[in-house]
Write a protein that holds these residues in place. Sequence first.
Motif, mmCIF file in Angstrom:
data_model
loop_
_atom_site.group_PDB
_atom_site.id
_atom_site.type_symbol
_atom_site.label_atom_id
_atom_site.label_comp_id
_atom_site.label_asym_id
_atom_site.label_seq_id
_atom_site.Cartn_x
_atom_site.Cartn_y
_atom_site.Cartn_z
ATOM 1 N N LYS A 45 2.038 1.685 -3.256
ATOM 2 C CA LYS A 45 1.223 1.767 -4.181
ATOM 3 C C LYS A 45 1.134 3.316 -3.692
ATOM 4 C CE LYS A 45 -0.735 -2.207 -5.125
ATOM 5 N NZ LYS A 45 -1.807 -3.509 -4.828
ATOM 6 N N GLN A 46 0.795 4.023 -2.126
ATOM 7 C CA GLN A 46 0.408 5.702 -2.849
ATOM 8 C C GLN A 46 1.307 6.509 -3.113
ATOM 9 O OE1 GLN A 46 -1.672 6.482 -0.808
ATOM 10 N NE2 GLN A 46 -1.467 8.693 -1.572
ATOM 11 N N GLU A 47 2.744 5.575 -3.017
ATOM 12 C CA GLU A 47 3.647 6.494 -3.953
ATOM 13 C C GLU A 47 3.858 6.885 -4.451
ATOM 14 O OE1 GLU A 47 8.797 6.089 -3.281
ATOM 15 O OE2 GLU A 47 7.713 4.780 -1.459
ATOM 16 N N LEU B 55 1.338 -1.181 0.375
ATOM 17 C CA LEU B 55 0.093 -0.754 0.332
ATOM 18 C C LEU B 55 0.734 1.727 -0.016
ATOM 19 C CD1 LEU B 55 -3.069 -0.997 2.204
ATOM 20 C CD2 LEU B 55 -2.843 -0.559 -0.198
ATOM 21 N N GLU B 56 2.178 1.007 0.639
ATOM 22 C CA GLU B 56 3.362 2.301 0.900
ATOM 23 C C GLU B 56 3.443 2.227 -0.725
ATOM 24 O OE1 GLU B 56 5.566 1.302 3.991
ATOM 25 O OE2 GLU B 56 3.995 2.144 5.622
ATOM 26 N N ILE C 159 1.032 6.850 -6.554
ATOM 27 C CA ILE C 159 -0.198 6.924 -7.114
ATOM 28 C C ILE C 159 0.552 9.018 -6.384
ATOM 29 C CG2 ILE C 159 -1.811 8.168 -5.914
ATOM 30 C CD1 ILE C 159 -2.914 5.426 -5.855
ATOM 31 N N ASP C 160 1.268 8.836 -5.621
ATOM 32 C CA ASP C 160 1.154 10.829 -4.794
ATOM 33 C C ASP C 160 2.656 10.933 -6.379
ATOM 34 O OD1 ASP C 160 0.505 10.502 -3.548
ATOM 35 O OD2 ASP C 160 1.720 9.526 -1.541
#
Length: 319
Positions: A246-248, A243-244, A250-251
């Motif tokens: 993926k979040q990175e 998730l981290e 996405i950011d």
Amino acid sequence: MRLPKSTTKLKQYFPMIREREDIKQEIRENPKLLEKYREWDEEQQNSLANVEVQKIGYSFPGQRSACYSSDLLLRQYKRVKGEKKKAFSYKDIKSVYTIVFFETSIKEFHEYPQNYIHKFKQQSDTGLELELLQKYVFIPLDIFRTIYHNNVRSNGKNGGGNCWNRTEAWLTFLSTDEPEIIIELIRQYPEFKEMYEEIYVMCQNVEKVMEMFSKELIQLDRNTVQYMIDEMQDTIDVQKEELEAKQETIDTQKGELEQQKATISTQKNELEEQKTTINTQKEELEAKQNTIDTQKDEIETMKRQLQSVMAQIEQLKKQ
């Protein structure tokens, strides 16, 4: 240690073996045993004639074994140092062998279906040799059974023509409950008969066996719960990392989109400016074209006037 699946063939070797119904009858006649028996689920009840606890193939066997080995080595160090005191030398510390049996092995072992003994030791990548004390042996009993037992009928191995070596004999003793294989084992190695007899005599005490089995089930439940907790925690940690990541991503993509949006906005403004410039230039060209057309009309008018004057001059000349 398991009891055989069928007692008929083994009774001539071990007359003390009891039938399943005899054991169940004794349980039914004993309220204490019956109460304990009813606490078990159906699968556990059916294990009465096959007393065993299925072990889980835990993840990370290498890491776990390294911890066990380190603990054993440390215990040896403390014991030897306590005995030798000032005379202690590290030469007194002997190699520690960690031997792990898997009743149900994990998938990594099944990538080597023809190997059932895996030996590990620490060594240098340069060839330098030092006496490092931790050794490991991993033995997947399920793969051993597949190789030496499940194919008895198809290839005839150990059907009387071939012999097990002593290692194979011990692994057979530890892993099988097939009557035919047990009979063949004690035929080749009679010393195992006494061991089987001790187990079968012990199993005649139904109350003691059930108590032992119940304790094993409790421990198994605890181990299973802890294992599931560890597995869930590992899964959570992996998912958290994913998730981290993926979040990175996405950011990063969001930043790129914002940058692209700003670029598009800039390009749009530039296009608007270019459009305005083009319109201005178009108007200027139209104005110039109008001027040219006006000048052209004036030239045509002057040309006609000049032609009229020339005609008048020619007429005057004739007069």
